[in-house]
Every structure is written in C-alpha cells, then in structure tokens.
Scaffold this active site. Structure first.
Site, PDB file in Angstrom:
ATOM      1  N   GLY A  72      -5.936   0.109  -5.031  1.00  0.00           N
ATOM      2  CA  GLY A  72      -4.783   0.567  -5.794  1.00  0.00           C
ATOM      3  C   GLY A  72      -5.083   0.809  -7.258  1.00  0.00           C
ATOM      4  O   GLY A  72      -4.571   1.761  -7.865  1.00  0.00           O
ATOM      5  N   THR A  73      -5.902  -0.039  -7.858  1.00  0.00           N
ATOM      6  CA  THR A  73      -6.202   0.112  -9.278  1.00  0.00           C
ATOM      7  C   THR A  73      -6.916   1.429  -9.552  1.00  0.00           C
ATOM      8  O   THR A  73      -6.556   2.171 -10.476  1.00  0.00           O
ATOM      9  CB  THR A  73      -7.049  -1.067  -9.776  1.00  0.00           C
ATOM     10  OG1 THR A  73      -6.270  -2.265  -9.718  1.00  0.00           O
ATOM     11  CG2 THR A  73      -7.504  -0.856 -11.209  1.00  0.00           C
ATOM     12  N   ASN A 156       5.847  -5.809  -7.166  1.00  0.00           N
ATOM     13  CA  ASN A 156       5.039  -6.804  -6.458  1.00  0.00           C
ATOM     14  C   ASN A 156       5.439  -8.242  -6.751  1.00  0.00           C
ATOM     15  O   ASN A 156       5.006  -9.156  -6.059  1.00  0.00           O
ATOM     16  CB  ASN A 156       3.557  -6.617  -6.814  1.00  0.00           C
ATOM     17  CG  ASN A 156       3.314  -6.684  -8.315  1.00  0.00           C
ATOM     18  OD1 ASN A 156       3.934  -5.956  -9.082  1.00  0.00           O
ATOM     19  ND2 ASN A 156       2.414  -7.545  -8.739  1.00  0.00           N
ATOM     20  N   GLN A 184       2.673  -1.884  -2.545  1.00  0.00           N
ATOM     21  CA  GLN A 184       3.439  -2.862  -1.767  1.00  0.00           C
ATOM     22  C   GLN A 184       4.258  -2.237  -0.639  1.00  0.00           C
ATOM     23  O   GLN A 184       4.891  -2.957   0.129  1.00  0.00           O
ATOM     24  CB  GLN A 184       4.368  -3.652  -2.687  1.00  0.00           C
ATOM     25  CG  GLN A 184       3.657  -4.550  -3.687  1.00  0.00           C
ATOM     26  CD  GLN A 184       2.890  -5.696  -3.034  1.00  0.00           C
ATOM     27  OE1 GLN A 184       3.220  -6.133  -1.934  1.00  0.00           O
ATOM     28  NE2 GLN A 184       1.876  -6.189  -3.719  1.00  0.00           N
ATOM     29  N   HIS A 206      -5.667  -3.886   1.907  1.00  0.00           N
ATOM     30  CA  HIS A 206      -5.589  -5.335   2.100  1.00  0.00           C
ATOM     31  C   HIS A 206      -4.174  -5.878   1.970  1.00  0.00           C
ATOM     32  O   HIS A 206      -3.950  -7.070   2.183  1.00  0.00           O
ATOM     33  CB  HIS A 206      -6.535  -6.057   1.144  1.00  0.00           C
ATOM     34  CG  HIS A 206      -6.120  -6.022  -0.296  1.00  0.00           C
ATOM     35  ND1 HIS A 206      -5.614  -7.122  -0.957  1.00  0.00           N
ATOM     36  CD2 HIS A 206      -6.140  -5.019  -1.205  1.00  0.00           C
ATOM     37  CE1 HIS A 206      -5.359  -6.800  -2.211  1.00  0.00           C
ATOM     38  NE2 HIS A 206      -5.667  -5.535  -2.392  1.00  0.00           N
ATOM     39  N   THR A 242     -21.080   7.172  -1.892  1.00  0.00           N
ATOM     40  CA  THR A 242     -21.066   7.045  -0.436  1.00  0.00           C
ATOM     41  C   THR A 242     -19.776   6.391   0.027  1.00  0.00           C
ATOM     42  O   THR A 242     -19.376   5.336  -0.483  1.00  0.00           O
ATOM     43  CB  THR A 242     -22.265   6.201   0.033  1.00  0.00           C
ATOM     44  OG1 THR A 242     -23.466   6.818  -0.438  1.00  0.00           O
ATOM     45  CG2 THR A 242     -22.295   6.096   1.547  1.00  0.00           C
ATOM     46  N   CYS A 330      -3.264 -10.754 -10.265  1.00  0.00           N
ATOM     47  CA  CYS A 330      -4.101 -10.185 -11.327  1.00  0.00           C
ATOM     48  C   CYS A 330      -3.761 -10.774 -12.686  1.00  0.00           C
ATOM     49  O   CYS A 330      -4.363 -10.408 -13.692  1.00  0.00           O
ATOM     50  CB  CYS A 330      -3.925  -8.669 -11.367  1.00  0.00           C
ATOM     51  SG  CYS A 330      -4.239  -7.882  -9.785  1.00  0.00           S
TER      52      CYS A 330
END
Length: 376
Positions: A72-73, A156, A184, A206, A242, A330
């Site tokens: 997401g970041t 979040n 979210q 995740h 990659t 975070c």
C-alpha cells in the site's frame, strides 16, 4: 508461549492455508523469472498474468489498469507522485486522518515541489464533510489549480467509510484527480472500480489473508503516467524490477477467496464486532467508541476512561497473550494523529480491536474478562 489471541487484523492478517498452497509451486518448481523467454520463465509469466486477469475481474476493470507493487505504501506514493509530476496537480485535498503513507507523501511534495494542500473538515464522528470538500474543490479550481483529492475508503484506526462514488462525481465536476487508499477495503468489500469515479486506488495483500510484500495500484485508463521505478520493462514498463510472482499469485487467490465468501464472512465478522461492543459496554463503566455505527465491519476503536491502571494496559494484555493496538502499526509508540483529529475527550485510552474470520466469540469473552480484571 501458549496460543495468542490476535485482534489486530487491521495491521496484518494470518496467511490462509489455501493461499500458501497456490504460492508454493511458484516458490519451488515454477521459480523462473517471468521476463525470461524460455519455458520456466513462460510458466511464471502465465501465473502472473492469470493472477492479474483474476484481480481485474474481481475489481470490475480491465487487466491493463492493474499494476502490482510491494504494498500500500508504494502504491500510495506512486499515485500521488504521478498526480503531481505527470498530471499537473498543483493542489492536494486530503484529510487529517489519512494513513501516514499518504500524509507524509503529501507533506513531502508540499515542501519540495511547492504543492499546496488543505485538509478537508470532518464531522463529529470522523467522517468526511462532503460539503466542505465541494467548497474546497470550487475554491481551488476557480483559482486555476489542478486538484488531487486523496481520501481513504476506510480509516484503518476508527473504520469511518468514504462514499467513493459521491467523491468521484465531485471530482469529475471539477476536473480533479481522485486517489483513494483502499488498503482496508480491498478484500473486505466488493468493489467495482469502473463505477467508482476513481483514478487511482491502493491495496495490500496482507490485509485479507494474502502474503506481505505485494500490493496493488489501479490506474484508470483515463490517465497516463510515468513509472516511479526505472529499469527493466516489467509491469508494462510501469514498475521496474523482477516481479514477486508467488506473492502476486497469492494476492489473487486471497482476493478470490475473500469475494467468494464475502456475504458469509462479513456477516460473521460484524457479529463479532457487535458482540464485543455490547460486552465491553456491560463490563466497563464509562466505555466509549470512536468507530461510528456505520463503519468498517472489521474495526472497533474503543475509549476506556483513563486511570493509573490504563497506562500499561496494552503491555498487560500482551503479557496475557492478547494482541491488540492503540492504532496504526506504523505509528507504534506515538500518539495517534487520527484520535487527535477527532478531538474526543483526552481523558481516555484508546484500544483498537480488529477482527478476521479466524476470530471467535470465546476469544472475545477471554479478552473482555481480562480487561475487567485489569481495570478492577
């Protein structure tokens, strides 16, 4: 250590066994580089592109709009950078309760690129004030500025929800670019991005029982942007490096599973949330809630009246094998900017409980009993 009770699913979720099963062949037998032309590379490429088509179908868009990232970041950073650098945005409207992946990025471009920004007003419950948003769009558009609106679909920490279609229509009326942090909500709600009026969204595997280190950036066909990372021609020349093939395959399977079971699992998780809310209300005098009634069904933000016993509450719960947080993972150790923005009573301690399909009502009973014991 005995089995933990995990109620911090907004931070991350356990990997589903079915997801791991589809990832393992691409970790072991089908390990080829998807950019290689020989058979091992072609097999990896096929897995990657099948995953892309699956994700695109589930989000109601074409595969050419889906780019896989590290999370997401990166997706948030790429969208905001592209809006400023490639789409000519000179003003950003965001909110005081965005994730730091958005707020810190906006602040960076304000300092280094002379991009102005403003924060949209919030209602008492922490939801977006749409009238204020419209007023800001009118003001800055009439001043000759190209505007980027960056507002998260679900918060979040407190779970407030955004009416994406309403914001999309406002942006369309004012020729503004619309980015939404959907970290979210991807995997937690059925999303049809072709009807949302959004130019960019961000997602992360995740958060819905997929693997860490793989994310999603949706880029509408209406806009053309340049890559954030330069190098090879991966992701149709949009993201060099990659590809994380097994992560992407896992992301697609996790999203597929989440949408297949959405009705049943969302109802079950919401029942857990409502049960915890009622049990906490009965057990703890003066308890309050930062999450409004209509909010993200996976998140419950709780206010507990402050006392000497609440100062070490998270630590005491951790020692009892109960994993919860005060807010974003975070921002561990910092006062939550989201709670500060709500301007609620400061004489309280906030705990965020966030739920998944793997949680149970009996776990809630254990947590509530432990809180009652610690606070008595």
């Amino acid at each position: 250590m005995s089995r933990i009770i995990y109620f911090d699913n907004a931070a991350t979720t356990p990997l589903a066994n079915e997801v791991l099963e589809v990832m393992l062949p691409f970790m072991k037998e089908n390990f080829g580089n998807p950019s290689s032309s020989y058979s091992a590379g072609r097999t990896a490429r096929l897995g990657l592109e099948v995953a892309r088509k699956k994700v695109a179908h589930l989000l109601g868009v074409t595969p050419t709009t889906i780019f896989f990232t590290s999370g997401g970041t990166e997706s948030n950073n790429t969208a905001i950078a592209a809006a400023v650098r490639d789409l000519g945005c000179t003003h950003i409207i965001t909110s005081p309760i965005e994730h730091h992946a958005v707020l810190h990025t906006v602040e960076h471009y304000s300092r280094h690129n002379n991009i102005s920004f403003t924060l949209v007003a919030l209602t008492e419950s922490g939801e977006i004030d749409y009238e204020n948003l419209e007023q800001q769009l009118q003001l800055h558009t009439h001043a000759g500025k190209k505007v980027l609106v960056s507002l998260m679909h679900a918060n979040n920490e407190i779970g407030t929800l955004l009416d994406m279609q309403r914001v999309g229509k406002l942006c369309q009326q004012h020729n503004a670019i619309f980015h939404s942090d959907c970290v979210q909500t991807v995997g937690h709600y059925p999303l049809n991005l072709s009807e949302a009026g959004v130019h960019f969204i961000s997602g992360a595997g995740h958060k819905f029982h997929g693997p860490k280190g793989v994310g999603l950036l949706y880029v509408s066909n209406e806009v053309k942007i340049q890559p954030l990372l330069y190098g090879g021609g991966q992701e149709r020349n949009m993201r060099a490096g990659t590809e994380n093939t097994y992560g992407i395959v896992g992301f697609a399977r996790a999203l597929e599973m989440a949408m297949e079971a959405y009705e049943k699992e969302s109802q079950y998780i919401d029942q857990l949330k409502q049960y915890m809310k009622s049990e906490l209300t009965a057990a703890i005098p003066g308890v309050g809630f930062n999450s409004p009634d209509h909010s993200l069904y996976t998140v419950l933000s709780v206010r507990i009246p402050q006392s000497p016993k609440t100062e070490s509450l998270l630590l005491e719960l951790d020692m009892a094998g109960i994993c919860v947080s005060s807010g974003s993972a975070c921002s561990t150790g910092e006062a939550s900017h989201v709670i500060r923005a709500l301007r609620k009573n400061n004489n309280s301690t906030t705990i965020r409980f966030s739920f998944s399909k793997f949680n149970t009502q009996s776990e809630i009973d254990v947590v509530v009993a432990k809180l009652k014991e610690l606070l008595s």
